[in-house]
Design a protein around this motif. Sequence first.
Motif, PDB file in Angstrom:
ATOM      1  N   LEU A   1       0.484  -1.558  -0.076  1.00 35.92           N
ATOM      2  CA  LEU A   1       0.162  -0.042  -0.361  1.00 35.92           C
ATOM      3  C   LEU A   1       0.988   1.049   0.563  1.00 35.92           C
ATOM      4  O   LEU A   1       0.324   2.169  -0.784  1.00 35.92           O
ATOM      5  N   ARG A   2       2.207   1.164   0.892  1.00 35.16           N
ATOM      6  CA  ARG A   2       2.692   2.185   0.813  1.00 35.16           C
ATOM      7  C   ARG A   2       3.669   2.171  -0.743  1.00 35.16           C
ATOM      8  O   ARG A   2       4.228   3.521  -0.605  1.00 35.16           O
ATOM      9  N   SER A   3       4.122   1.671  -1.173  1.00 32.56           N
ATOM     10  CA  SER A   3       4.634   0.787  -2.010  1.00 32.56           C
ATOM     11  C   SER A   3       4.486   2.174  -3.260  1.00 32.56           C
ATOM     12  O   SER A   3       3.359   2.051  -3.571  1.00 32.56           O
ATOM     13  N   ASP A   4       5.629   2.802  -3.864  1.00 34.19           N
ATOM     14  CA  ASP A   4       5.055   3.418  -5.314  1.00 34.19           C
ATOM     15  C   ASP A   4       5.840   3.161  -6.185  1.00 34.19           C
ATOM     16  O   ASP A   4       6.163   3.589  -7.553  1.00 34.19           O
ATOM     17  N   ARG A   5       6.190   1.876  -6.647  1.00 37.18           N
ATOM     18  CA  ARG A   5       6.189   0.947  -8.109  1.00 37.18           C
ATOM     19  C   ARG A   5       5.762   1.345  -9.426  1.00 37.18           C
ATOM     20  O   ARG A   5       5.992   0.903  -9.982  1.00 37.18           O
ATOM     21  N   SER A   6       4.063   1.281  -8.796  1.00 36.63           N
ATOM     22  CA  SER A   6       2.992   0.974  -9.796  1.00 36.63           C
ATOM     23  C   SER A   6       3.264   2.625 -10.224  1.00 36.63           C
ATOM     24  O   SER A   6       2.944   2.878 -11.482  1.00 36.63           O
ATOM     25  N   SER A   7       3.926   3.759 -10.005  1.00 31.72           N
ATOM     26  CA  SER A   7       4.269   4.446 -10.751  1.00 31.72           C
ATOM     27  C   SER A   7       5.224   4.978 -12.038  1.00 31.72           C
ATOM     28  O   SER A   7       6.246   5.548 -12.695  1.00 31.72           O
ATOM     29  N   LEU A   8       6.185   3.577 -11.347  1.00 35.93           N
ATOM     30  CA  LEU A   8       7.811   3.462 -11.915  1.00 35.93           C
ATOM     31  C   LEU A   8       7.211   2.918 -13.188  1.00 35.93           C
ATOM     32  O   LEU A   8       6.525   1.942 -13.832  1.00 35.93           O
TER      33      LEU A   8
END
Length: 208
Positions: free
Chosen positions: A181-188
């Motif tokens: 939930l805290r990860s921003d990997r989806s924006s990479l």
Amino acid sequence: MTTRTLAVVSAGLSQPSSTRMLADKLAAATAARLAEDGVEVKIVTVELRDVATDVMNNMLTGFPSPRLDAVIESVTGADGLIAVTPIFTTSYSGLFKTFFDVLDNTSLTDMPVLIGATAGTARHSLALDYAIRPMFTYLHAVVAPTSVFAASEDWGSGADTVKTLPNRIDRAAGELAALVLRSDRSSLVRDPFTLDPSFNPTGGFQAS
């Protein structure tokens, strides 16, 4: 509803496999935790035994087969990873290690990871902390604090009344869900032309 992809890598060799059983339970528990937060989960499961020849050929030639390339993309492109191995000779299996050896060493950067292992006896449980966790730390993944080890007796009546296997699974799943939930990997986005300091293509991640 927000959607996240969870990759599950199982290095079990038998079929059925206690390693796959543990991996499936960890995946189901994590998906349930994420669903509580309104996140729909797509689970992609990889049985390494099915691509063992491809993994070895990649080690020898330096190039993945189309089938292995698809597997690698599904793992490195996920929002979270569950990785479970049987313990052989006090450490991870050779197949498990070789698969992660063929990945680009930046491809799991910031990846939320939950690690697990299985063996016949609890004497091997420390392998999670002295072998498996350091490997993912080297790959710059974000490893959940709780790892899950399952010995043969854990699949029985659950005599361990202090910390049963279901309790350990639930705790680890909650930690992985929070990391996802805290990860921003989806924006990479994956950039195969990213250069490392030696000016070799690394296939690393860069912000879009």
